[in-house]
Design a protein around this motif. Sequence first.
Motif, PDB file in Angstrom:
ATOM      1  N   HIS A   1       0.963  -1.245   0.083  1.00 19.87           N
ATOM      2  CA  HIS A   1      -0.039  -0.120  -0.075  1.00 19.87           C
ATOM      3  C   HIS A   1       0.889   1.177   0.019  1.00 19.87           C
ATOM      4  CE1 HIS A   1      -3.252  -2.731   0.968  1.00 19.87           C
ATOM      5  NE2 HIS A   1      -2.535  -3.367   2.166  1.00 19.87           N
ATOM      6  N   ILE A   2       0.533   2.263  -0.947  1.00 26.42           N
ATOM      7  CA  ILE A   2       1.331   3.576  -0.735  1.00 26.42           C
ATOM      8  C   ILE A   2       1.064   4.173   0.606  1.00 26.42           C
ATOM      9  CG2 ILE A   2      -0.674   5.104  -1.479  1.00 26.42           C
ATOM     10  CD1 ILE A   2       2.935   4.993  -3.087  1.00 26.42           C
ATOM     11  N   ARG A   3       2.372   5.073   1.088  1.00 27.87           N
ATOM     12  CA  ARG A   3       2.041   5.545   2.085  1.00 27.87           C
ATOM     13  C   ARG A   3       1.123   6.862   1.947  1.00 27.87           C
ATOM     14  NH1 ARG A   3       6.291   7.852   4.938  1.00 27.87           N
ATOM     15  NH2 ARG A   3       5.202   7.485   7.015  1.00 27.87           N
ATOM     16  N   SER A   4       0.107   7.463   2.833  1.00 27.40           N
ATOM     17  CA  SER A   4      -0.594   8.225   2.495  1.00 27.40           C
ATOM     18  C   SER A   4       0.221   9.498   2.456  1.00 27.40           C
ATOM     19  CB  SER A   4      -1.767   8.412   3.733  1.00 27.40           C
ATOM     20  OG  SER A   4      -1.157   8.477   4.972  1.00 27.40           O
ATOM     21  N   SER A   5       1.239   9.744   3.133  1.00 27.56           N
ATOM     22  CA  SER A   5       1.891  11.173   2.873  1.00 27.56           C
ATOM     23  C   SER A   5       2.476  11.254   1.545  1.00 27.56           C
ATOM     24  CB  SER A   5       3.049  11.210   3.825  1.00 27.56           C
ATOM     25  OG  SER A   5       4.191  10.142   3.922  1.00 27.56           O
ATOM     26  N   LEU A   6       2.804  10.305   1.137  1.00 31.05           N
ATOM     27  CA  LEU A   6       3.451  10.487  -0.463  1.00 31.05           C
ATOM     28  C   LEU A   6       2.236  10.563  -1.479  1.00 31.05           C
ATOM     29  CD1 LEU A   6       6.101   9.955  -1.843  1.00 31.05           C
ATOM     30  CD2 LEU A   6       5.483   7.578  -2.105  1.00 31.05           C
TER      31      LEU A   6
ATOM     32  N   ILE B   1      -0.694  12.008  -0.829  1.00 28.34           N
ATOM     33  CA  ILE B   1      -1.494  13.108  -0.643  1.00 28.34           C
ATOM     34  C   ILE B   1      -0.659  14.540  -0.922  1.00 28.34           C
ATOM     35  CG2 ILE B   1      -2.403  14.558   1.042  1.00 28.34           C
ATOM     36  CD1 ILE B   1      -3.664  11.907   2.266  1.00 28.34           C
ATOM     37  N   LYS B   2       0.504  14.267  -0.364  1.00 22.97           N
ATOM     38  CA  LYS B   2       1.559  15.658  -0.127  1.00 22.97           C
ATOM     39  C   LYS B   2       2.143  15.594  -1.869  1.00 22.97           C
ATOM     40  CE  LYS B   2       2.207  15.571   4.590  1.00 22.97           C
ATOM     41  NZ  LYS B   2       3.132  15.223   5.618  1.00 22.97           N
ATOM     42  N   ARG B   3       2.222  14.473  -2.405  1.00 27.70           N
ATOM     43  CA  ARG B   3       3.365  14.568  -3.503  1.00 27.70           C
ATOM     44  C   ARG B   3       2.559  13.973  -4.738  1.00 27.70           C
ATOM     45  NH1 ARG B   3       8.685  12.521  -1.123  1.00 27.70           N
ATOM     46  NH2 ARG B   3       9.523  13.039  -3.004  1.00 27.70           N
ATOM     47  N   GLY B   4       1.403  13.334  -4.418  1.00 26.83           N
ATOM     48  CA  GLY B   4       0.862  12.847  -5.996  1.00 26.83           C
ATOM     49  C   GLY B   4       1.272  11.646  -6.458  1.00 26.83           C
ATOM     50  N   VAL B   5       1.997  10.935  -5.737  1.00 26.41           N
ATOM     51  CA  VAL B   5       2.357   9.698  -6.033  1.00 26.41           C
ATOM     52  C   VAL B   5       1.509   8.411  -5.719  1.00 26.41           C
ATOM     53  CG1 VAL B   5       4.243   7.926  -6.081  1.00 26.41           C
ATOM     54  CG2 VAL B   5       4.800  10.414  -5.972  1.00 26.41           C
ATOM     55  N   SER B   6       1.003   7.823  -6.620  1.00 22.40           N
ATOM     56  CA  SER B   6       0.179   6.557  -6.392  1.00 22.40           C
ATOM     57  C   SER B   6       0.693   5.194  -6.733  1.00 22.40           C
ATOM     58  CB  SER B   6      -1.318   6.544  -7.066  1.00 22.40           C
ATOM     59  OG  SER B   6      -1.172   6.449  -8.294  1.00 22.40           O
ATOM     60  N   LEU B   7       0.310   4.049  -6.224  1.00 19.20           N
ATOM     61  CA  LEU B   7       0.612   2.615  -6.749  1.00 19.20           C
ATOM     62  C   LEU B   7       0.181   2.505  -8.264  1.00 19.20           C
ATOM     63  CD1 LEU B   7       0.288   0.277  -3.656  1.00 19.20           C
ATOM     64  CD2 LEU B   7       2.559   1.173  -4.779  1.00 19.20           C
ATOM     65  N   ALA B   8       0.907   2.273  -8.974  1.00 20.77           N
ATOM     66  CA  ALA B   8       0.436   1.810 -10.411  1.00 20.77           C
ATOM     67  C   ALA B   8      -0.576   0.768 -10.471  1.00 20.77           C
ATOM     68  CB  ALA B   8       1.796   1.567 -11.176  1.00 20.77           C
ATOM     69  N   ASN B   9      -0.487  -0.220  -9.549  1.00 22.04           N
ATOM     70  CA  ASN B   9      -1.479  -1.096  -9.683  1.00 22.04           C
ATOM     71  C   ASN B   9      -2.416  -1.137  -8.322  1.00 22.04           C
ATOM     72  OD1 ASN B   9       0.608  -1.851  -7.942  1.00 22.04           O
ATOM     73  ND2 ASN B   9       0.421  -3.904  -8.473  1.00 22.04           N
ATOM     74  N   SER B  10      -2.761  -0.159  -7.745  1.00 23.97           N
ATOM     75  CA  SER B  10      -3.576   0.191  -6.815  1.00 23.97           C
ATOM     76  C   SER B  10      -3.190  -0.387  -5.533  1.00 23.97           C
ATOM     77  CB  SER B  10      -5.161   0.004  -7.025  1.00 23.97           C
ATOM     78  OG  SER B  10      -5.513   0.780  -7.875  1.00 23.97           O
TER      79      SER B  10
ATOM     80  N   ARG C   1      10.656   6.316   3.071  1.00 23.92           N
ATOM     81  CA  ARG C   1       9.545   5.412   3.049  1.00 23.92           C
ATOM     82  C   ARG C   1       8.616   5.669   2.171  1.00 23.92           C
ATOM     83  NH1 ARG C   1       7.839   6.190   8.933  1.00 23.92           N
ATOM     84  NH2 ARG C   1       8.211   8.135   8.343  1.00 23.92           N
ATOM     85  N   ILE C   2       8.129   4.657   1.191  1.00 28.88           N
ATOM     86  CA  ILE C   2       7.223   4.900  -0.034  1.00 28.88           C
ATOM     87  C   ILE C   2       6.197   4.292   0.193  1.00 28.88           C
ATOM     88  CG2 ILE C   2       9.039   5.954  -1.607  1.00 28.88           C
ATOM     89  CD1 ILE C   2       9.318   3.165  -2.762  1.00 28.88           C
ATOM     90  N   ALA C   3       6.199   2.890   0.986  1.00 30.20           N
ATOM     91  CA  ALA C   3       4.890   2.023   0.937  1.00 30.20           C
ATOM     92  C   ALA C   3       4.944   1.210   2.284  1.00 30.20           C
ATOM     93  CB  ALA C   3       5.034   1.102  -0.287  1.00 30.20           C
ATOM     94  N   GLN C   4       3.994   0.727   2.506  1.00 28.14           N
ATOM     95  CA  GLN C   4       3.580  -0.212   3.685  1.00 28.14           C
ATOM     96  C   GLN C   4       3.301  -1.626   3.169  1.00 28.14           C
ATOM     97  OE1 GLN C   4       1.488   1.019   7.043  1.00 28.14           O
ATOM     98  NE2 GLN C   4       0.852   3.229   5.471  1.00 28.14           N
ATOM     99  N   GLY C   5       3.952  -2.436   3.885  1.00 27.73           N
ATOM    100  CA  GLY C   5       3.494  -4.020   3.808  1.00 27.73           C
ATOM    101  C   GLY C   5       2.916  -4.343   4.664  1.00 27.73           C
TER     102      GLY C   5
END
Length: 149
Positions: A65-70, A72-81, A118-122
């Motif tokens: 899962h994407i980290r919410s700060s990345l 919301i603050k920087r407009g980066v999402s996981l490519a596959n949700s 830190r970019i994602a959470q597992g």
Amino acid sequence: MRQRGFELVSAYERSGIALPERKTACSAGYDLAAAVAEELPPGKLALIPTGLKAYMETDEFLGIHIRSSLAIKRGVSLANSQGIIDADYYNNPDNEGHIFIAVRNDSDSPVRIERGERIAQGIFYKYLTADHDTEPAGQRAGGFGSTGR
């Protein structure tokens, strides 16, 4: 007896990468960080290496899962949700089970991801199977997309 956790892939054993940790007592996710710096142009996709692999029980998977700060603050999402790391991805012959984070820059500006950021959470999950499910005979032979095209 080992049940679930993280290890470094061999190419990153001497890189100084720390194994993921939960940051609070009630955190569900283990923070996953970038193993290298990466510049994400607007609207583009990138696979960011973590230098990690995960081991788990056969009826579990690691949800990415994407980290919410990345997001919301920087407009980066996981490519596959949501990314799904199956138990048999661990130590596969193609890439040793190396976890990459597939991200997309949804903003209008370049986004710089720094090494160690830190970019994602597992999150480890148990899963259920359907009635009359039979265990497939095949075994994973590789990394990305190896369970079917």
